[in-house]
Design a protein around this motif. Structure first.
Motif, PDB file in Angstrom:
ATOM      1  N   ALA A 100       3.471   1.441 -22.709  1.00 14.52           N
ATOM      2  CA  ALA A 100       1.878   1.697 -22.245  1.00 14.52           C
ATOM      3  C   ALA A 100       0.693   2.039 -24.237  1.00 14.52           C
ATOM      4  CB  ALA A 100       1.409   2.859 -21.712  1.00 14.52           C
ATOM      5  N   GLU A 101      -0.219   1.513 -24.234  1.00 16.72           N
ATOM      6  CA  GLU A 101      -0.501   1.865 -25.830  1.00 16.72           C
ATOM      7  C   GLU A 101      -1.014   3.148 -25.649  1.00 16.72           C
ATOM      8  OE1 GLU A 101      -4.571   0.603 -27.690  1.00 16.72           O
ATOM      9  OE2 GLU A 101      -3.999  -0.913 -26.912  1.00 16.72           O
ATOM     10  N   HIS A 102      -0.274   3.959 -27.096  1.00 15.59           N
ATOM     11  CA  HIS A 102      -0.498   5.243 -27.210  1.00 15.59           C
ATOM     12  C   HIS A 102      -1.141   5.997 -28.347  1.00 15.59           C
ATOM     13  CE1 HIS A 102       2.357   6.450 -24.927  1.00 15.59           C
ATOM     14  NE2 HIS A 102       3.437   5.630 -25.825  1.00 15.59           N
ATOM     15  N   ALA A 103      -2.682   6.873 -28.407  1.00 13.60           N
ATOM     16  CA  ALA A 103      -3.183   7.463 -29.425  1.00 13.60           C
ATOM     17  C   ALA A 103      -2.324   6.861 -31.041  1.00 13.60           C
ATOM     18  CB  ALA A 103      -4.025   8.166 -28.582  1.00 13.60           C
ATOM     19  N   ASP A 104      -1.380   7.617 -31.240  1.00 14.59           N
ATOM     20  CA  ASP A 104      -0.786   8.350 -32.128  1.00 14.59           C
ATOM     21  C   ASP A 104       0.593   8.615 -31.852  1.00 14.59           C
ATOM     22  OD1 ASP A 104      -0.620  11.234 -32.098  1.00 14.59           O
ATOM     23  OD2 ASP A 104      -3.067  10.863 -32.834  1.00 14.59           O
ATOM     24  N   ASP A 105       1.390   8.883 -33.072  1.00 11.90           N
ATOM     25  CA  ASP A 105       2.657   9.427 -32.784  1.00 11.90           C
ATOM     26  C   ASP A 105       3.175  10.889 -32.272  1.00 11.90           C
ATOM     27  OD1 ASP A 105       4.627   7.327 -35.235  1.00 11.90           O
ATOM     28  OD2 ASP A 105       4.246   6.952 -33.125  1.00 11.90           O
ATOM     29  N   ALA A 106       2.218  11.383 -32.559  1.00 10.34           N
ATOM     30  CA  ALA A 106       2.351  12.318 -32.165  1.00 10.34           C
ATOM     31  C   ALA A 106       1.642  12.598 -30.754  1.00 10.34           C
ATOM     32  CB  ALA A 106       1.462  13.132 -33.231  1.00 10.34           C
ATOM     33  N   ASP A 107       0.631  12.104 -30.111  1.00  5.09           N
ATOM     34  CA  ASP A 107       0.089  11.837 -29.016  1.00  5.09           C
ATOM     35  C   ASP A 107       0.486  10.950 -27.982  1.00  5.09           C
ATOM     36  OD1 ASP A 107      -1.319  12.781 -26.385  1.00  5.09           O
ATOM     37  OD2 ASP A 107      -3.163  11.788 -27.404  1.00  5.09           O
ATOM     38  N   ARG A 108       1.583  11.481 -27.760  1.00  2.00           N
ATOM     39  CA  ARG A 108       2.710  10.361 -26.709  1.00  2.00           C
ATOM     40  C   ARG A 108       2.304  10.143 -24.574  1.00  2.00           C
ATOM     41  NH1 ARG A 108       4.262   6.988 -29.416  1.00  2.00           N
ATOM     42  NH2 ARG A 108       5.101   6.678 -27.845  1.00  2.00           N
ATOM     43  N   ALA A 109       0.465  10.034 -24.927  1.00  2.00           N
ATOM     44  CA  ALA A 109      -0.157  10.262 -23.718  1.00  2.00           C
ATOM     45  C   ALA A 109      -0.980   9.353 -24.062  1.00  2.00           C
ATOM     46  CB  ALA A 109      -1.197  11.062 -23.505  1.00  2.00           C
ATOM     47  N   PRO A 110      -0.474   7.646 -22.778  1.00  2.00           N
ATOM     48  CA  PRO A 110      -1.422   6.487 -23.196  1.00  2.00           C
ATOM     49  C   PRO A 110      -3.139   6.890 -23.435  1.00  2.00           C
ATOM     50  CG  PRO A 110      -0.021   6.534 -20.906  1.00  2.00           C
ATOM     51  CD  PRO A 110       0.179   7.887 -21.431  1.00  2.00           C
ATOM     52  N   THR A 111      -3.005   5.974 -24.389  1.00  2.00           N
ATOM     53  CA  THR A 111      -4.431   5.501 -24.192  1.00  2.00           C
ATOM     54  C   THR A 111      -5.094   5.661 -22.996  1.00  2.00           C
ATOM     55  OG1 THR A 111      -4.030   5.507 -26.582  1.00  2.00           O
ATOM     56  CG2 THR A 111      -6.242   4.536 -26.011  1.00  2.00           C
ATOM     57  N   THR A 112      -6.219   5.793 -22.041  1.00  2.00           N
ATOM     58  CA  THR A 112      -7.141   5.091 -21.083  1.00  2.00           C
ATOM     59  C   THR A 112      -8.429   5.975 -20.693  1.00  2.00           C
ATOM     60  OG1 THR A 112      -6.949   5.005 -18.660  1.00  2.00           O
ATOM     61  CG2 THR A 112      -5.873   6.622 -20.167  1.00  2.00           C
ATOM     62  N   ASN A 113      -8.666   5.291 -19.950  1.00  6.76           N
ATOM     63  CA  ASN A 113     -10.337   5.914 -19.634  1.00  6.76           C
ATOM     64  C   ASN A 113     -10.424   6.727 -18.536  1.00  6.76           C
ATOM     65  OD1 ASN A 113     -11.701   5.305 -22.405  1.00  6.76           O
ATOM     66  ND2 ASN A 113     -12.093   3.578 -21.456  1.00  6.76           N
ATOM     67  N   THR A 114      -9.195   6.301 -18.066  1.00  2.00           N
ATOM     68  CA  THR A 114      -8.736   6.380 -16.070  1.00  2.00           C
ATOM     69  C   THR A 114      -8.880   7.986 -16.581  1.00  2.00           C
ATOM     70  OG1 THR A 114      -7.359   4.306 -16.018  1.00  2.00           O
ATOM     71  CG2 THR A 114      -7.168   6.209 -13.941  1.00  2.00           C
ATOM     72  N   GLN A 115      -9.589   8.307 -15.199  1.00  2.00           N
ATOM     73  CA  GLN A 115      -9.478  10.046 -15.061  1.00  2.00           C
ATOM     74  C   GLN A 115      -8.347  10.731 -14.653  1.00  2.00           C
ATOM     75  OE1 GLN A 115     -12.051  12.208 -15.687  1.00  2.00           O
ATOM     76  NE2 GLN A 115     -12.780  10.375 -16.721  1.00  2.00           N
ATOM     77  N   PRO A 116      -7.311  12.037 -14.860  1.00  2.00           N
ATOM     78  CA  PRO A 116      -6.232  12.326 -15.158  1.00  2.00           C
ATOM     79  C   PRO A 116      -6.179  12.743 -13.613  1.00  2.00           C
ATOM     80  CG  PRO A 116      -7.324  13.535 -16.082  1.00  2.00           C
ATOM     81  CD  PRO A 116      -8.646  13.317 -16.648  1.00  2.00           C
ATOM     82  N   ALA A 117      -7.168  12.256 -12.461  1.00  2.00           N
ATOM     83  CA  ALA A 117      -6.619  12.912 -10.653  1.00  2.00           C
ATOM     84  C   ALA A 117      -6.239  11.447 -10.248  1.00  2.00           C
ATOM     85  CB  ALA A 117      -8.096  13.626 -10.376  1.00  2.00           C
ATOM     86  N   GLU A 118      -7.401  10.339 -10.564  1.00  2.00           N
ATOM     87  CA  GLU A 118      -7.238   8.815 -10.414  1.00  2.00           C
ATOM     88  C   GLU A 118      -6.046   8.966 -10.455  1.00  2.00           C
ATOM     89  OE1 GLU A 118     -10.002   6.295 -12.520  1.00  2.00           O
ATOM     90  OE2 GLU A 118     -11.415   7.217 -10.721  1.00  2.00           O
ATOM     91  N   LEU A 119      -5.274   9.158 -12.105  1.00  2.00           N
ATOM     92  CA  LEU A 119      -3.855   8.766 -12.380  1.00  2.00           C
ATOM     93  C   LEU A 119      -2.053   9.642 -11.736  1.00  2.00           C
ATOM     94  CD1 LEU A 119      -4.151   9.259 -16.051  1.00  2.00           C
ATOM     95  CD2 LEU A 119      -3.373   6.846 -15.179  1.00  2.00           C
TER      96      LEU A 119
END
Length: 166
Positions: free
Chosen positions: A108-127
């Motif tokens: 998955a695409e990540h915002a930057d190296d410090a933030d390993r959460a995938p870049t997405t507009n999907t809501q956390p509850a949907e994930l």
């Protein structure tokens, strides 16, 4: 399947994540929309659950596809997960399933190296819901109990948190 009891020595937050994840998977297996929705609701306040779920999905994919995972295999998991959830009208966003699969595989695409959460507009509850549905599909496909995978995911995260960085 009986209710899951996480080890007593786990911190309360980890126990809550484990219990809600178990509820979600058991509810999805039983095609119980209310139980599934309750589990997702319980997990919405625990962003740490995404890391637990990613570990579980990754290990389940490795167990299911021991000879290697192809693009066709990922597509098959996506199709089965969406089809299975449609059978009982579980709320699922197809793009969330894609994010769960690609995130677990580390592509998955990540915002930057410090933030390993995938870049997405999907809501956390949907994930969260998508992760539970993917885990349910994979455990059902290979006829395994999800609880040992949950235990190992938590153990691996705890181990990684205690390792000193050079």
């Amino acid at each position: 399947m009986t209710e899951y009891r996480p080890p007593a020595e786990w911190p309360n937050k980890v126990r809550e994540i484990a219990e809600a994840t178990d509820l979600g998977i058991r509810s999805a297996r039983a095609q119980d929309v209310n139980g599934f929705t309750d589990a997702v609701e319980q997990l919405k306040d625990h962003p740490e659950a995404r890391e637990v779920h990613a570990h579980m999905v990754r290990e389940l994919l490795e167990t299911t596809y021991q000879d290697g995972l192809s693009g066709d295999d990922v597509s098959e998991v996506l199709t089965r997960t969406l089809g299975g959830s449609a059978d009982w009208q579980a709320p699922v966003d197809p793009s969330a399933v894609v994010v769960v699969l690609t995130g677990a595989l580390g592509v998955a695409e990540h915002a930057d190296d410090a933030d390993r959460a995938p870049t997405t507009n999907t809501q956390p509850a949907e994930l969260t819901g998508a992760a539970i549905l993917v885990m349910t599909d994979l455990t059902k496909g290979i006829a395994v109990d999800h609880r040992p995978y949950l235990d190992r995911a938590v153990a691996e995260i705890r181990r990684a948190q205690t390792v000193e960085m050079p």
